[in-house]
Design a protein around this motif. Structure first.
Motif, PDB file in Angstrom:
ATOM      1  N   MET A  45       0.830  -1.203   0.000  1.00 26.09           N
ATOM      2  CA  MET A  45       0.000   0.000   0.000  1.00 26.09           C
ATOM      3  C   MET A  45       0.870   1.260   0.000  1.00 26.09           C
ATOM      4  O   MET A  45       0.550   2.232  -0.681  1.00 26.09           O
ATOM      5  CB  MET A  45      -0.935  -0.043   1.214  1.00 26.09           C
ATOM      6  CG  MET A  45      -1.975   1.041   1.262  1.00 26.09           C
ATOM      7  SD  MET A  45      -2.824   1.396  -0.297  1.00 26.09           S
ATOM      8  CE  MET A  45      -3.965   0.048  -0.414  1.00 26.09           C
ATOM      9  N   ILE A  70       1.989   1.800  -3.497  1.00 26.51           N
ATOM     10  CA  ILE A  70       0.903   2.277  -4.367  1.00 26.51           C
ATOM     11  C   ILE A  70       0.690   3.776  -4.148  1.00 26.51           C
ATOM     12  O   ILE A  70       0.640   4.557  -5.100  1.00 26.51           O
ATOM     13  CB  ILE A  70      -0.397   1.483  -4.089  1.00 26.51           C
ATOM     14  CG1 ILE A  70      -0.239   0.065  -4.626  1.00 26.51           C
ATOM     15  CG2 ILE A  70      -1.599   2.158  -4.725  1.00 26.51           C
ATOM     16  CD1 ILE A  70      -1.316  -0.886  -4.193  1.00 26.51           C
ATOM     17  N   ALA A 123      -9.110   1.103   5.559  1.00 28.39           N
ATOM     18  CA  ALA A 123     -10.209   0.188   5.238  1.00 28.39           C
ATOM     19  C   ALA A 123     -11.345   0.324   6.254  1.00 28.39           C
ATOM     20  O   ALA A 123     -12.404  -0.270   6.090  1.00 28.39           O
ATOM     21  CB  ALA A 123      -9.692  -1.251   5.222  1.00 28.39           C
ATOM     22  N   TYR A 181     -10.497  11.886   4.326  1.00 28.39           N
ATOM     23  CA  TYR A 181     -10.676  10.477   4.703  1.00 28.39           C
ATOM     24  C   TYR A 181     -10.977   9.675   3.437  1.00 28.39           C
ATOM     25  O   TYR A 181     -11.979   9.927   2.767  1.00 28.39           O
ATOM     26  CB  TYR A 181     -11.845  10.382   5.686  1.00 28.39           C
ATOM     27  CG  TYR A 181     -11.916   9.116   6.505  1.00 28.39           C
ATOM     28  CD1 TYR A 181     -11.515   9.104   7.839  1.00 28.39           C
ATOM     29  CD2 TYR A 181     -12.408   7.933   5.963  1.00 28.39           C
ATOM     30  CE1 TYR A 181     -11.594   7.960   8.599  1.00 28.39           C
ATOM     31  CE2 TYR A 181     -12.483   6.765   6.718  1.00 28.39           C
ATOM     32  CZ  TYR A 181     -12.075   6.789   8.047  1.00 28.39           C
ATOM     33  OH  TYR A 181     -12.149   5.646   8.810  1.00 28.39           O
ATOM     34  N   ILE A 182     -10.103   8.737   3.130  1.00 29.82           N
ATOM     35  CA  ILE A 182     -10.291   7.907   1.933  1.00 29.82           C
ATOM     36  C   ILE A 182     -10.433   6.450   2.371  1.00 29.82           C
ATOM     37  O   ILE A 182      -9.656   5.972   3.187  1.00 29.82           O
ATOM     38  CB  ILE A 182      -9.094   8.047   0.968  1.00 29.82           C
ATOM     39  CG1 ILE A 182      -9.037   9.470   0.399  1.00 29.82           C
ATOM     40  CG2 ILE A 182      -9.196   7.031  -0.170  1.00 29.82           C
ATOM     41  CD1 ILE A 182      -7.863   9.716  -0.533  1.00 29.82           C
ATOM     42  N   VAL A 183     -11.458   5.760   1.834  1.00 30.00           N
ATOM     43  CA  VAL A 183     -11.599   4.348   2.196  1.00 30.00           C
ATOM     44  C   VAL A 183     -10.989   3.472   1.103  1.00 30.00           C
ATOM     45  O   VAL A 183     -11.097   3.755  -0.080  1.00 30.00           O
ATOM     46  CB  VAL A 183     -13.073   3.945   2.474  1.00 30.00           C
ATOM     47  CG1 VAL A 183     -13.552   4.566   3.765  1.00 30.00           C
ATOM     48  CG2 VAL A 183     -13.994   4.327   1.336  1.00 30.00           C
ATOM     49  N   LYS A 184     -10.331   2.418   1.576  1.00 33.59           N
ATOM     50  CA  LYS A 184      -9.694   1.460   0.670  1.00 33.59           C
ATOM     51  C   LYS A 184     -10.732   0.427   0.230  1.00 33.59           C
ATOM     52  O   LYS A 184     -11.567   0.053   1.042  1.00 33.59           O
ATOM     53  CB  LYS A 184      -8.560   0.724   1.398  1.00 33.59           C
ATOM     54  CG  LYS A 184      -7.371   1.575   1.756  1.00 33.59           C
ATOM     55  CD  LYS A 184      -6.426   0.715   2.590  1.00 33.59           C
ATOM     56  CE  LYS A 184      -5.251   1.521   3.118  1.00 33.59           C
ATOM     57  NZ  LYS A 184      -4.454   0.735   4.074  1.00 33.59           N
ATOM     58  N   PRO A 185     -10.659  -0.123  -0.959  1.00 37.61           N
ATOM     59  CA  PRO A 185      -9.712   0.272  -2.009  1.00 37.61           C
ATOM     60  C   PRO A 185     -10.166   1.562  -2.687  1.00 37.61           C
ATOM     61  O   PRO A 185     -11.366   1.797  -2.790  1.00 37.61           O
ATOM     62  CB  PRO A 185      -9.769  -0.907  -2.975  1.00 37.61           C
ATOM     63  CG  PRO A 185     -11.081  -1.573  -2.745  1.00 37.61           C
ATOM     64  CD  PRO A 185     -11.504  -1.253  -1.352  1.00 37.61           C
ATOM     65  N   PHE A 186      -9.221   2.353  -3.125  1.00 37.92           N
ATOM     66  CA  PHE A 186      -9.570   3.657  -3.688  1.00 37.92           C
ATOM     67  C   PHE A 186      -8.948   3.810  -5.075  1.00 37.92           C
ATOM     68  O   PHE A 186      -8.172   2.959  -5.502  1.00 37.92           O
ATOM     69  CB  PHE A 186      -9.062   4.760  -2.759  1.00 37.92           C
ATOM     70  CG  PHE A 186      -7.574   4.733  -2.565  1.00 37.92           C
ATOM     71  CD1 PHE A 186      -6.992   3.847  -1.680  1.00 37.92           C
ATOM     72  CD2 PHE A 186      -6.759   5.591  -3.274  1.00 37.92           C
ATOM     73  CE1 PHE A 186      -5.616   3.813  -1.515  1.00 37.92           C
ATOM     74  CE2 PHE A 186      -5.379   5.563  -3.112  1.00 37.92           C
ATOM     75  CZ  PHE A 186      -4.810   4.670  -2.227  1.00 37.92           C
ATOM     76  N   THR A 187      -9.311   4.888  -5.750  1.00 41.27           N
ATOM     77  CA  THR A 187      -8.777   5.096  -7.094  1.00 41.27           C
ATOM     78  C   THR A 187      -7.820   6.288  -7.074  1.00 41.27           C
ATOM     79  O   THR A 187      -7.817   7.080  -6.133  1.00 41.27           O
ATOM     80  CB  THR A 187      -9.902   5.403  -8.091  1.00 41.27           C
ATOM     81  OG1 THR A 187     -10.499   6.652  -7.703  1.00 41.27           O
ATOM     82  CG2 THR A 187     -10.959   4.317  -8.094  1.00 41.27           C
ATOM     83  N   ALA A 188      -7.045   6.393  -8.144  1.00 40.50           N
ATOM     84  CA  ALA A 188      -6.107   7.508  -8.283  1.00 40.50           C
ATOM     85  C   ALA A 188      -6.887   8.823  -8.281  1.00 40.50           C
ATOM     86  O   ALA A 188      -6.443   9.824  -7.698  1.00 40.50           O
ATOM     87  CB  ALA A 188      -5.310   7.357  -9.572  1.00 40.50           C
ATOM     88  N   THR A 193      -9.715   9.530  -6.751  1.00 40.54           N
ATOM     89  CA  THR A 193     -10.139   9.892  -5.392  1.00 40.54           C
ATOM     90  C   THR A 193      -8.995  10.547  -4.633  1.00 40.54           C
ATOM     91  O   THR A 193      -9.172  11.567  -3.961  1.00 40.54           O
ATOM     92  CB  THR A 193     -10.610   8.640  -4.615  1.00 40.54           C
ATOM     93  OG1 THR A 193     -11.583   7.963  -5.403  1.00 40.54           O
ATOM     94  CG2 THR A 193     -11.194   9.006  -3.276  1.00 40.54           C
TER      95      THR A 193
END
Lengths: 128, 251
Positions: free
Chosen positions: A16, A19, A87, A105-112, A114
């Motif tokens: 991660m 990534i 997550a 706040y970003i939740v996994k899985p996320f995109t580029a 986002t």
């Protein structure tokens, strides 16, 4: 937004971290450092020079939420923008993070896309 | 066990009295002492039986109140099964995405290889002055076309590579899920050990404390949301809902 700012990526999974590092590089941010949990992140933060913190929540040692609280409680670090990438997506956890002063706040899985959107939003607020 | 308890000082003294009375030929006294001795033995036997009954009763009670075992069987094991299925789904998706992106990327690389091979050939002839003017004009156009398509292809390639990179994020999610299942297996093991201790209690083996319960400690996290396993009410279903919640909090 300064593309040369130094970004600390904290996640216990090296995949991660890689990534996030690659996605950041794609967005033009090449100045990154990594730590694998809150405890290893602390000395890096204390050493100074970090402009932006991207952290996971669930990690051994010191969790991301405690790292966030530590940053907010430290006079030298308290203004640092913090993006949580995790997550964990329980309502109460997101509220806890918000109350602790998270900037995004970003939740996994996320995109580029986002990641870009959240970073843009964080720095729009700070710069604006 | 019963005999051990019966043979104490009182018993031995009365037994001595019995011998003395018998030698003296005191029938009445012999009968009285014999009755006493058998009464002592019966009391002790009943005490032992009572103790044994209570132990068995306690064992069953402990067994019933060790709700961790029920919890494991009823929810945790099926839950772990769902989680592991989700790991399979995620790894399969990642493999599919990676392979599709690579399959898209290969023809792009082939285009670039083929184009550069042809151009190198023409370019060599040009530098060796083995090319007519008309042919050079054609080469110039071919070169421009190639540069345009190579530029486009390399952008697509970059995109394919980024998608491959992103597809690897499954490792983080599946790693977390597998960690949880490993913890569950440890939990099952502990519960089984407890069960064995409980059932061997009345055989004189030291009893288990029984309170193994690895209940959710405060501050423990739920980890990745697995479809069908999550508590739907408390869990948000993705970035959009998280954003909505945050904006309702003034973000």
């Amino acid at each position: 937004m300064n593309k040369d700012m130094k970004i600390l990526i904290v996640d216990d999974f090296s995949t991660m971290r890689r990534i996030i590092k690659n996605l950041l590089r794609d967005l033009g941010f090449t100045n990154t450092v990594e730590a694998d949990d809150g405890l290893t992140a602390l000395p890096i933060l204390d050493a100074g020079g970090i402009d932006f913190l991207v952290t996971d929540w669930n990690m051994p040692g010191m969790q991301g939420i405690d790292l966030l609280k530590h940053v907010r409680a430290d006079n030298k670090l308290s203004k640092m923008p913090v993006l949580m990438v995790t997550a964990e997506q329980k309502r109460e956890q997101i509220i806890e993070a918000a109350q602790a002063g998270v900037n995004g706040y970003i939740v996994k899985p996320f995109t580029a896309a986002t990641l870009k959107e959240k970073i843009d939003k964080i720095f729009e607020r700070i710069d604006g | 066990m019963v005999d051990d308890v019966v043979i104490d000082e009182v018993f031995i003294n009365r037994a001595r009295d019995l011998v003395v009375s018998a030698e003296q030929g005191d029938d009445e006294q012999v009968k009285k002492i014999l009755d006493e001795l058998s009464a002592m033995k019966e009391t002790s036997l009943f005490q032992e039986l009572g103790k044994l009954t209570r132990e068995i009763h306690d064992t069953f009670k402990d067994f019933r109140s060790d709700s961790r075992i029920n919890e494991l069987a009823e929810s945790d094991i099926p839950d772990a099964r769902e989680r592991l299925h989700y790991v399979i789904t995620m790894t399969q998706q990642a493999a599919d995405t990676t392979m599709s992106q690579v399959e898209c990327a290969i023809p792009l690389c082939e285009n670039i290889t083929q184009g550069t091979t042809e151009l190198l050939d023409d370019w060599d002839r040009f530098t060796q002055r083995k090319m007519a003017v008309q042919e050079f004009r054609q080469l110039s156009k071919t070169l421009k076309d190639f540069l345009l398509s190579a530029n486009k292809d390399s952008k697509s390639l970059m995109n394919n590579l980024n998608e491959v990179l992103l597809a690897q994020s499954y490792q983080d999610i599946t790693g977390q899920i597998i960690y949880r299942v490993i913890n569950l297996v440890e939990d099952v093991e502990k519960s089984l050990v407890n069960l064995i201790k409980l059932s061997s209690k009345h055989l004189g083996v030291e009893a288990a404390t029984g309170k193994n319960s690895k209940q959710k400690d405060k501050g423990s996290l739920d980890g990745p949301v697995v479809p069908g396993v999550a508590d739907e009410k408390e869990t948000l279903s993705g970035q959009d809902e998280v954003d909505d919640l945050l904006s309702s909090l003034g973000f």
